[in-house]
Design a protein around this motif. Structure first.
Motif, PDB file in Angstrom:
ATOM      1  N   ALA A 182       0.887  -1.177   0.000  1.00 20.48           N
ATOM      2  CA  ALA A 182       0.000   0.000   0.000  1.00 20.48           C
ATOM      3  C   ALA A 182       0.911   1.209   0.000  1.00 20.48           C
ATOM      4  O   ALA A 182       2.119   1.076   0.243  1.00 20.48           O
ATOM      5  CB  ALA A 182      -0.893   0.008   1.234  1.00 20.48           C
ATOM      6  N   VAL A 254      -4.151 -11.565  -1.891  1.00 19.63           N
ATOM      7  CA  VAL A 254      -4.181 -10.111  -2.021  1.00 19.63           C
ATOM      8  C   VAL A 254      -2.747  -9.601  -1.921  1.00 19.63           C
ATOM      9  O   VAL A 254      -2.050  -9.902  -0.960  1.00 19.63           O
ATOM     10  CB  VAL A 254      -5.050  -9.469  -0.908  1.00 19.63           C
ATOM     11  CG1 VAL A 254      -4.961  -7.955  -0.955  1.00 19.63           C
ATOM     12  CG2 VAL A 254      -6.502  -9.907  -1.072  1.00 19.63           C
ATOM     13  N   VAL A 257      -3.229  -2.977  -1.408  1.00 21.62           N
ATOM     14  CA  VAL A 257      -4.435  -2.158  -1.239  1.00 21.62           C
ATOM     15  C   VAL A 257      -4.147  -0.787  -1.853  1.00 21.62           C
ATOM     16  O   VAL A 257      -3.143  -0.160  -1.511  1.00 21.62           O
ATOM     17  CB  VAL A 257      -4.773  -1.955   0.264  1.00 21.62           C
ATOM     18  CG1 VAL A 257      -6.070  -1.170   0.412  1.00 21.62           C
ATOM     19  CG2 VAL A 257      -4.890  -3.300   0.971  1.00 21.62           C
ATOM     20  N   TYR A 259      -5.609   3.164  -3.372  1.00 21.83           N
ATOM     21  CA  TYR A 259      -6.695   4.139  -3.250  1.00 21.83           C
ATOM     22  C   TYR A 259      -6.507   5.216  -4.303  1.00 21.83           C
ATOM     23  O   TYR A 259      -5.402   5.450  -4.792  1.00 21.83           O
ATOM     24  CB  TYR A 259      -6.698   4.783  -1.854  1.00 21.83           C
ATOM     25  CG  TYR A 259      -5.520   5.694  -1.636  1.00 21.83           C
ATOM     26  CD1 TYR A 259      -4.294   5.171  -1.245  1.00 21.83           C
ATOM     27  CD2 TYR A 259      -5.618   7.064  -1.850  1.00 21.83           C
ATOM     28  CE1 TYR A 259      -3.198   5.994  -1.074  1.00 21.83           C
ATOM     29  CE2 TYR A 259      -4.521   7.893  -1.683  1.00 21.83           C
ATOM     30  CZ  TYR A 259      -3.311   7.351  -1.292  1.00 21.83           C
ATOM     31  OH  TYR A 259      -2.226   8.159  -1.129  1.00 21.83           O
ATOM     32  N   ILE A 346      -8.562  -3.701  -3.686  1.00 24.80           N
ATOM     33  CA  ILE A 346      -7.574  -4.713  -3.342  1.00 24.80           C
ATOM     34  C   ILE A 346      -7.219  -5.461  -4.628  1.00 24.80           C
ATOM     35  O   ILE A 346      -8.064  -5.662  -5.491  1.00 24.80           O
ATOM     36  CB  ILE A 346      -8.074  -5.686  -2.246  1.00 24.80           C
ATOM     37  CG1 ILE A 346      -9.417  -6.313  -2.636  1.00 24.80           C
ATOM     38  CG2 ILE A 346      -8.198  -4.989  -0.914  1.00 24.80           C
ATOM     39  CD1 ILE A 346      -9.900  -7.356  -1.638  1.00 24.80           C
ATOM     40  N   MET A 361     -13.744  -8.103   2.327  1.00 23.22           N
ATOM     41  CA  MET A 361     -13.553  -6.658   2.134  1.00 23.22           C
ATOM     42  C   MET A 361     -14.792  -5.897   2.615  1.00 23.22           C
ATOM     43  O   MET A 361     -14.694  -4.917   3.347  1.00 23.22           O
ATOM     44  CB  MET A 361     -13.292  -6.387   0.654  1.00 23.22           C
ATOM     45  CG  MET A 361     -13.099  -4.921   0.316  1.00 23.22           C
ATOM     46  SD  MET A 361     -12.688  -4.747  -1.435  1.00 23.22           S
ATOM     47  CE  MET A 361     -12.157  -3.034  -1.503  1.00 23.22           C
ATOM     48  N   VAL A 395      -8.101   2.096   3.905  1.00 23.98           N
ATOM     49  CA  VAL A 395      -6.862   1.502   3.377  1.00 23.98           C
ATOM     50  C   VAL A 395      -6.117   0.775   4.488  1.00 23.98           C
ATOM     51  O   VAL A 395      -5.697  -0.374   4.337  1.00 23.98           O
ATOM     52  CB  VAL A 395      -5.970   2.590   2.717  1.00 23.98           C
ATOM     53  CG1 VAL A 395      -4.608   2.018   2.367  1.00 23.98           C
ATOM     54  CG2 VAL A 395      -6.643   3.140   1.469  1.00 23.98           C
ATOM     55  N   LEU A 398      -8.079  -2.426   5.554  1.00 21.58           N
ATOM     56  CA  LEU A 398      -7.993  -3.539   4.599  1.00 21.58           C
ATOM     57  C   LEU A 398      -6.591  -4.148   4.611  1.00 21.58           C
ATOM     58  O   LEU A 398      -6.413  -5.360   4.494  1.00 21.58           O
ATOM     59  CB  LEU A 398      -8.345  -3.051   3.183  1.00 21.58           C
ATOM     60  CG  LEU A 398      -9.825  -2.701   2.980  1.00 21.58           C
ATOM     61  CD1 LEU A 398     -10.046  -2.002   1.652  1.00 21.58           C
ATOM     62  CD2 LEU A 398     -10.689  -3.969   3.067  1.00 21.58           C
ATOM     63  N   HIS A 399      -5.591  -3.300   4.759  1.00 26.30           N
ATOM     64  CA  HIS A 399      -4.212  -3.781   4.808  1.00 26.30           C
ATOM     65  C   HIS A 399      -4.059  -4.759   5.972  1.00 26.30           C
ATOM     66  O   HIS A 399      -3.459  -5.828   5.840  1.00 26.30           O
ATOM     67  CB  HIS A 399      -3.274  -2.567   4.957  1.00 26.30           C
ATOM     68  CG  HIS A 399      -1.856  -2.844   4.606  1.00 26.30           C
ATOM     69  ND1 HIS A 399      -0.903  -3.167   5.546  1.00 26.30           N
ATOM     70  CD2 HIS A 399      -1.216  -2.868   3.405  1.00 26.30           C
ATOM     71  CE1 HIS A 399       0.261  -3.352   4.942  1.00 26.30           C
ATOM     72  NE2 HIS A 399       0.090  -3.187   3.628  1.00 26.30           N
TER      73      HIS A 399
END
Ligand code: ADP
Ligand code: ASP
Ligand code: MG
Length: 423
Positions: A182, A254, A257, A259, A346, A361, A395, A398-399
């Protein structure tokens, strides 16, 4: 040329004279290792934004042709300064602008595409043992007018040149150690990836990881050019290799992540639900080369429906004009605009063979009470549109949710610090 590398240096790597001298020393060191080097430079950090700011003080809708001429000057400055710095340490070098490099593009000002590279002059200079320093991000169209390749376009110059000159690899030197799980400026314990496939990087770049421009990755993939992203400042780090997927390796479900806050949403309400209506709305947008992203059409009620779509904020003003005209024509009820949105995504090649990723998610977002406005998916990506004020929260969440933290996160004292300026 098998011994050739193309090295691209971004704006922060060339931010002042001291840094330019350091880049010159790095380039000279590569040459001492017996490599031929073509260097592609960005404008010095902040320069492109400064030039754009000046233009916008004069006009809200400046001519794109003039913007291109203006912006191309940023790269010329760093190109000449770096060449002088190479001379100063006894390294033979010649600077080339886009035109001198033979970089021919189409005429789509501010987002031109490369059509052809006449690399004869560069090849001759290399044969004469020069380092060739190329001003990135720019070319000329058939009329000889200056064009630029879109923000971050020096990456594309570099890869295109690497392909044209049959370089061994293209190296992108920047202000982070490589491609991370990320943006390391948002997620402090993001992990550096040692290798990423072209497909994953393509998704990451298109979803907001601006570390490499998407078109550069496309080019690299199409021509199978190995792409290395590494730090200009941290000598020891190997960086990230972007290349073909290794079929022997297990793919992570995954790998990152992403954005993108530079998205806006347009909604057309009360659209007559008839065959051909979508074509009437999206046809004129395509004719104006506007790049749409997510599109949703709601269930219709009483013969009317709502259609929403997203696009880069920079294209919003132009799109608004086009859409309002169409809305009047098709007798839609109203058009609304929203720029306070962001797209979080993701990405992972392993998603192809795993289920339940999307649910995970959505659950994470729901736990934080973050509303999802739109969803879109591909084989190796899931994106959600959310209110932009929740970007960082989403972010980071999710990470964590997908276990992407670095093992040494606790002692990551070398994590990059928030940056205040971009090229
Ligand atoms: P340059 O000026 O060298 O072209 P950019 O600013 O265009 O550099 O790209 C580097 C920046 O990309 C980093 O400073 C970092 O904040 C940002 N970035 C966003 N996402 C990622 C990611 N997944 N991995 C690495 N860097 C990222
Ligand atoms: N200077 C341009 C920009 O800021 C191109 C680049 O840096 O690659 O977008
Ligand atoms: Mg860049």
């Amino acid at each position: 040329m098998p011994g050739l590398v193309v090295q691209k240096f971004g704006g922060t790597s060339l931010a002042d004279i001291q840094k330019i001298k350091a880049v010159a020393a790095k380039v000279a060191a590569s040459r001492r290792l017996g490599q031929d080097v073509v260097v592609v430079v960005s404008a010095m950090s902040g320069e492109t934004n400064k030039l754009l700011g000046m233009a916008h003080k004069i006009s809200k809708t400046p001519s794109q042709r003039e913007i291109d001429l203006l912006l191309s000057s940023g790269e010329r400055i760093s190109c000449a300064l770096l060449t002088l710095a190479l001379h100063a340490i006894g390294c033979p070098a010649v600077s080339l602008t886009g035109r001198q490099m033979g970089m021919l593009t189409d005429s789509a000002h501010t987002r031109a595409r490369i059509k052809q590279i006449n690399s004869g002059r560069a090849k001759n200079l290399l044969q004469e043992n020069h380092v060739v320093v190329v001003a990135g991000f720019q070319g000329v169209n058939e009329q000889g007018d200056v064009t630029t390749l879109g923000r971050g376009g020096s990456d594309t110059t570099a890869v295109a040149l690497a392909v044209a000159l049959e370089a061994r690899q293209c190296e992108i030197y920047t202000d982070v150690d490589g491609v991370y799980t990320a943006d390391p400026r948002i997620v402090a314990d993001a992990r550096k990836l040692s290798a990423v496939s072209y497909d994953e990087m393509l998704e990451m770049a298109s979803l907001g990881a601006k570390v490499v421009q998407i078109r550069a990755v496309e080019f690299a993939r199409n021509f199978n050019m190995p792409l290395v992203v590494r730090s200009s400042f941290n000598e020891g780090d190997e960086g990230t290799l972007i290349g073909r997927e290794d079929p022997r390796m297990e793919q992570p479900v995954v790998s990152g992540v992403m954005y993108d806050k530079n998205q806006s949403k347009i909604t057309i309400r009360g659209v007559p639900d008839q065959p051909g209506i979508a074509a009437k709305i999206f046809g004129p947008l395509a004719e104006n080369s506007l790049s749409l992203d997510m599109i949703i059409q709601n269930m219709s009620a009483d013969g009317l429906t709502d259609i929403s779509f997203t696009l880069p904020t920079a294209e919003m003003a132009q799109a608004a004009e086009v859409v309002q005209k169409t809305a009047r024509k098709i007798k839609a009820r109203e058009v609304s605009f929203d720029s306070d949105i962001s797209k979080i995504s993701i990405v992972g090649a392993g998603m192809r063979s795993h289920s339940g990723v999307a649910a995970k998610m959505f659950q994470m977002l729901s736990r934080e009470n973050i509303n999802i406005m739109m969803i879109s998916t591909s084989e190796i990506r899931i994106s959600c549109l959310i209110d932009s004020k929740y970007t960082e929260l989403a972010v980071r969440g999710l990470h964590r949710e997908f276990g992407l933290e670095s093992e040494a996160s606790a002692e990551s004292s070398s994590a990059p610090q928030p940056k205040t300026e971009t090229a």
